[in-house]
Design an enzyme around this catalytic site. Structure first.
Site, mmCIF file in Angstrom:
data_model
loop_
_atom_site.group_PDB
_atom_site.id
_atom_site.type_symbol
_atom_site.label_atom_id
_atom_site.label_comp_id
_atom_site.label_asym_id
_atom_site.label_seq_id
_atom_site.Cartn_x
_atom_site.Cartn_y
_atom_site.Cartn_z
ATOM 1 N N ASN A 128 0.817 -1.221 0.000
ATOM 2 C CA ASN A 128 0.000 0.000 0.000
ATOM 3 C C ASN A 128 0.851 1.272 0.000
ATOM 4 O O ASN A 128 0.353 2.359 0.243
ATOM 5 C CB ASN A 128 -0.948 -0.002 1.213
ATOM 6 C CG ASN A 128 -0.199 -0.075 2.544
ATOM 7 O OD1 ASN A 128 1.027 0.067 2.577
ATOM 8 N ND2 ASN A 128 -0.922 -0.295 3.625
ATOM 9 N N GLU A 135 1.468 3.920 7.531
ATOM 10 C CA GLU A 135 0.414 3.482 6.628
ATOM 11 C C GLU A 135 -0.236 4.680 5.924
ATOM 12 O O GLU A 135 -0.041 5.832 6.336
ATOM 13 C CB GLU A 135 -0.636 2.707 7.430
ATOM 14 C CG GLU A 135 -0.077 1.483 8.180
ATOM 15 C CD GLU A 135 0.209 0.278 7.284
ATOM 16 O OE1 GLU A 135 0.470 0.448 6.065
ATOM 17 O OE2 GLU A 135 0.179 -0.851 7.802
#
Ligand code: F6R
Length: 233
Positions: A128, A135
């Site tokens: 990702n 994140e």
């Protein structure tokens, strides 16, 4: 940003090894290190080499929250197994995953990095686009913190544990702002599952949806991929 694509991850790792050798031989003393599957071949090349890191300092990106250094899935253990036993550094720093005092631990780690500014940082990249365990959605100026792993990262890291339930859900990670302070950065990406993240990174669009995209603003980044990771470019 410089992109170098090699026919295989072996050849790509050899190139990264050369860059590290050159850095060490030209006086680099502080190395930022990553864990995971990606740097394993690079660390094997270093283990088999005659390079001497006994006067250098290493600072790792992250450590799972709650795991002791002796836990076989901890990043302390990984680093000993893949690098430090064969190639000891003068001092090696990793976050203390067992320190429940988040404020104290994150402050301690930032102070270490302030004392020993990272000269060459090795990075992997998440499917990702995460760097460290930062994140999507993480602010670009973030400092070292206790972060929550996304479902996709937990799934990706499940292969290192016997079940998904065993994967820690949190980690101490160097922040994006902290990583960006490194003087130079080498990001390694191997395999088709990294192609989407590399496409986002190389598009030049800077968005917190792909944390690695901030590297477009860093003055000295080399992206080293195999052909699979560059297949969407
Ligand atoms: C590891 C780290 C992570 C990994 C990334 C890719 O210290 O900070 O960002 O680099 O999750 O992991 P692998 O290499 O296992 O695909």
């Amino acid at each position: 940003m410089k992109l170098l694509t090699f026919p295989s991850s072996e050849l790509a790792s050899q190139h990264a090894f050369q860059m590290i050798q050159n850095a060490l031989e030209s006086g680099t003393k502080v190395f930022g290190l990553a864990t995971g599957g990606t740097p394993e071949q690079l660390y094997a090349l270093i283990r088999e080499s005659s390079l001497d890191f006994s006067q250098a300092i290493s600072i790792n990106l992250d450590e799972y929250y709650g795991l002791s250094p002796e836990h076989p899935k901890s990043y302390h253990y990984y680093m000993k197994q893949h690098l430090f036993t064969a190639k000891p550094f003068k001092t090696s720093y990793l976050p203390d995953g067992q320190n429940p005092n988040v404020e104290e631990e994150t402050r301690r780690y930032e102070a270490i990095i302030e004392q020993f500014p990272i000269e060459l940082q090795i990075l992997g990249i998440g499917e990702n686009g995460h760097i460290g365990f930062n994140e999507p959605g993480t602010p670009f100026d973030s400092k070292t913190s206790l972060v929550s792993l996304t479902e996709s990262t937990i799934q990706a890291n499940q292969r290192y544990f016997s079940s998904k339930e065993e994967v820690p859900k949190q980690a101490y990670s160097m922040g994006i702002g902290t990583i960006m302070k490194a003087k130079s950065i080498i990001l390694l990406a191997f395999g088709e599952n990294k192609a989407e993240a590399i496409k986002g990174l190389m598009s030049g669009e800077i968005t917190t949806d792909n944390p690695s995209s901030i590297l477009n603003q860093h003055p000295d980044v080399t992206i080293i991929t195999d052909e699979a990771a560059a297949s969407l470019l």
